[in-house]
Design a protein around this motif. Structure first.
Motif, PDB file in Angstrom:
ATOM      1  N   ASP A  91       0.443  -1.202   0.095  1.00  0.00           N
ATOM      2  CA  ASP A  91      -0.114  -0.029  -0.024  1.00  0.00           C
ATOM      3  C   ASP A  91       1.075   1.257   0.238  1.00  0.00           C
ATOM      4  O   ASP A  91       0.677   2.267  -0.856  1.00  0.00           O
ATOM      5  N   ALA A  92       2.009   1.273   0.995  1.00  0.00           N
ATOM      6  CA  ALA A  92       2.771   2.409   0.690  1.00  0.00           C
ATOM      7  C   ALA A  92       3.403   2.605  -0.391  1.00  0.00           C
ATOM      8  O   ALA A  92       3.767   3.786  -1.024  1.00  0.00           O
ATOM      9  N   ALA A  93       3.892   1.647  -1.162  1.00  0.00           N
ATOM     10  CA  ALA A  93       4.587   1.742  -2.557  1.00  0.00           C
ATOM     11  C   ALA A  93       3.537   2.203  -3.395  1.00  0.00           C
ATOM     12  O   ALA A  93       4.042   3.005  -4.423  1.00  0.00           O
ATOM     13  N   ALA A  94       2.287   1.717  -3.430  1.00  0.00           N
ATOM     14  CA  ALA A  94       1.311   2.157  -4.416  1.00  0.00           C
ATOM     15  C   ALA A  94       0.957   3.598  -4.228  1.00  0.00           C
ATOM     16  O   ALA A  94       0.919   4.294  -5.077  1.00  0.00           O
ATOM     17  N   SER A  95       0.863   3.940  -2.875  1.00  0.00           N
ATOM     18  CA  SER A  95       0.820   5.370  -2.605  1.00  0.00           C
ATOM     19  C   SER A  95       1.836   6.352  -3.008  1.00  0.00           C
ATOM     20  O   SER A  95       1.476   7.460  -3.710  1.00  0.00           O
ATOM     21  N   ALA A  96       3.066   5.779  -2.859  1.00  0.00           N
ATOM     22  CA  ALA A  96       4.392   6.541  -3.306  1.00  0.00           C
ATOM     23  C   ALA A  96       4.522   6.748  -4.908  1.00  0.00           C
ATOM     24  O   ALA A  96       4.611   7.756  -5.470  1.00  0.00           O
ATOM     25  N   GLN A  97       3.956   5.508  -5.460  1.00  0.00           N
ATOM     26  CA  GLN A  97       3.887   5.680  -6.991  1.00  0.00           C
ATOM     27  C   GLN A  97       2.702   6.572  -7.199  1.00  0.00           C
ATOM     28  O   GLN A  97       3.122   7.558  -8.475  1.00  0.00           O
ATOM     29  N   SER A  98       1.708   6.530  -6.865  1.00  0.00           N
ATOM     30  CA  SER A  98       0.656   7.617  -7.044  1.00  0.00           C
ATOM     31  C   SER A  98       1.018   8.858  -6.928  1.00  0.00           C
ATOM     32  O   SER A  98       0.779   9.744  -7.707  1.00  0.00           O
ATOM     33  N   PHE A  99       1.842   9.287  -5.960  1.00  0.00           N
ATOM     34  CA  PHE A  99       2.332  10.612  -5.494  1.00  0.00           C
ATOM     35  C   PHE A  99       3.071  11.274  -6.616  1.00  0.00           C
ATOM     36  O   PHE A  99       3.240  12.329  -7.195  1.00  0.00           O
ATOM     37  N   VAL A 100       4.174  10.116  -7.087  1.00  0.00           N
ATOM     38  CA  VAL A 100       5.092  10.577  -8.051  1.00  0.00           C
ATOM     39  C   VAL A 100       4.437  10.884  -9.393  1.00  0.00           C
ATOM     40  O   VAL A 100       4.752  11.870 -10.041  1.00  0.00           O
ATOM     41  N   LYS A 101       3.471  10.111  -9.763  1.00  0.00           N
ATOM     42  CA  LYS A 101       2.749  10.099 -11.018  1.00  0.00           C
ATOM     43  C   LYS A 101       1.960  11.411 -11.024  1.00  0.00           C
ATOM     44  O   LYS A 101       1.740  12.222 -11.960  1.00  0.00           O
ATOM     45  N   ASP A 102       1.256  11.766  -9.718  1.00  0.00           N
ATOM     46  CA  ASP A 102       0.638  12.817  -9.660  1.00  0.00           C
ATOM     47  C   ASP A 102       1.122  14.223  -9.576  1.00  0.00           C
ATOM     48  O   ASP A 102       0.671  15.154 -10.106  1.00  0.00           O
ATOM     49  N   LYS A 103       2.331  14.348  -8.843  1.00  0.00           N
ATOM     50  CA  LYS A 103       2.970  15.453  -8.475  1.00  0.00           C
ATOM     51  C   LYS A 103       4.503  15.179  -8.765  1.00  0.00           C
ATOM     52  O   LYS A 103       5.269  15.150  -7.669  1.00  0.00           O
ATOM     53  N   PRO A 104       4.888  15.083  -9.972  1.00  0.00           N
ATOM     54  CA  PRO A 104       6.340  14.678 -10.249  1.00  0.00           C
ATOM     55  C   PRO A 104       7.307  15.783  -9.520  1.00  0.00           C
ATOM     56  O   PRO A 104       8.298  15.559  -9.147  1.00  0.00           O
ATOM     57  N   ALA A 105       6.942  17.235  -9.702  1.00  0.00           N
ATOM     58  CA  ALA A 105       7.703  18.134  -9.170  1.00  0.00           C
ATOM     59  C   ALA A 105       8.020  18.066  -7.725  1.00  0.00           C
ATOM     60  O   ALA A 105       9.087  18.348  -7.303  1.00  0.00           O
ATOM     61  N   ALA A 106       6.786  17.970  -7.201  1.00  0.00           N
ATOM     62  CA  ALA A 106       6.938  17.705  -5.671  1.00  0.00           C
ATOM     63  C   ALA A 106       7.818  16.624  -4.996  1.00  0.00           C
ATOM     64  O   ALA A 106       8.412  16.673  -4.368  1.00  0.00           O
ATOM     65  N   ALA A 107       7.755  15.547  -5.994  1.00  0.00           N
ATOM     66  CA  ALA A 107       8.397  14.285  -5.658  1.00  0.00           C
ATOM     67  C   ALA A 107      10.002  14.468  -5.766  1.00  0.00           C
ATOM     68  O   ALA A 107      10.710  14.048  -4.792  1.00  0.00           O
ATOM     69  N   LEU A 108      10.065  15.109  -6.953  1.00  0.00           N
ATOM     70  CA  LEU A 108      11.680  15.340  -7.096  1.00  0.00           C
ATOM     71  C   LEU A 108      12.106  16.509  -5.932  1.00  0.00           C
ATOM     72  O   LEU A 108      13.310  16.145  -5.539  1.00  0.00           O
TER      73      LEU A 108
END
Length: 105
Positions: free
Chosen positions: A70-87
């Motif tokens: 679940d945590a990995a899926a959440s992180a993946q979703s966050f990176v897809k939705d907000k790539p600049a914030a993830a970077l």
């Protein structure tokens, strides 16, 4: 006390000693059997406790694996939705870790 009475008393004592030896032998056999029975019961109880522990451990492992997925899926979703914030978050984390582990003289 006459000699015949002494002989009868000694003979009676001999019989009682033999009876006592037989009783002690029976007692030892009974104690051995009790020990074997108790040992088997303890082993059985230990095996049951081990099985219960294995079941609990398997359940906990499944729960942890599910939470990690679940945590990995959440992180993946966050990176897809907000790539600049993830970077930015990754760069900040790298900077903090680098500063914390750098050797300053």
């Amino acid at each position: 006390m006459t000699q015949s009475k002494k002989d009868a008393t000694v003979a009676q004592l001999g019989k009682e000693v033999e009876a006592l030896r037989g009783d002690l032998g029976d007692l030892v056999s009974t104690l051995k059997q009790l020990g074997v029975t108790e040992s088997k019961a303890a082993i059985s109880k230990s095996a049951e406790a081990t099985d219960v522990l294995k079941d609990h451990l398997a359940e906990a492992t499944q729960n942890v694996a599910g939470a990690a997925q679940d945590a990995a899926a959440s992180a993946q979703s966050f990176v897809k939705d907000k790539p600049a914030a993830a970077l930015l978050a990754a760069a900040t984390a790298g900077l903090v870790i680098g500063m914390a582990t750098s050797k300053r003289s």
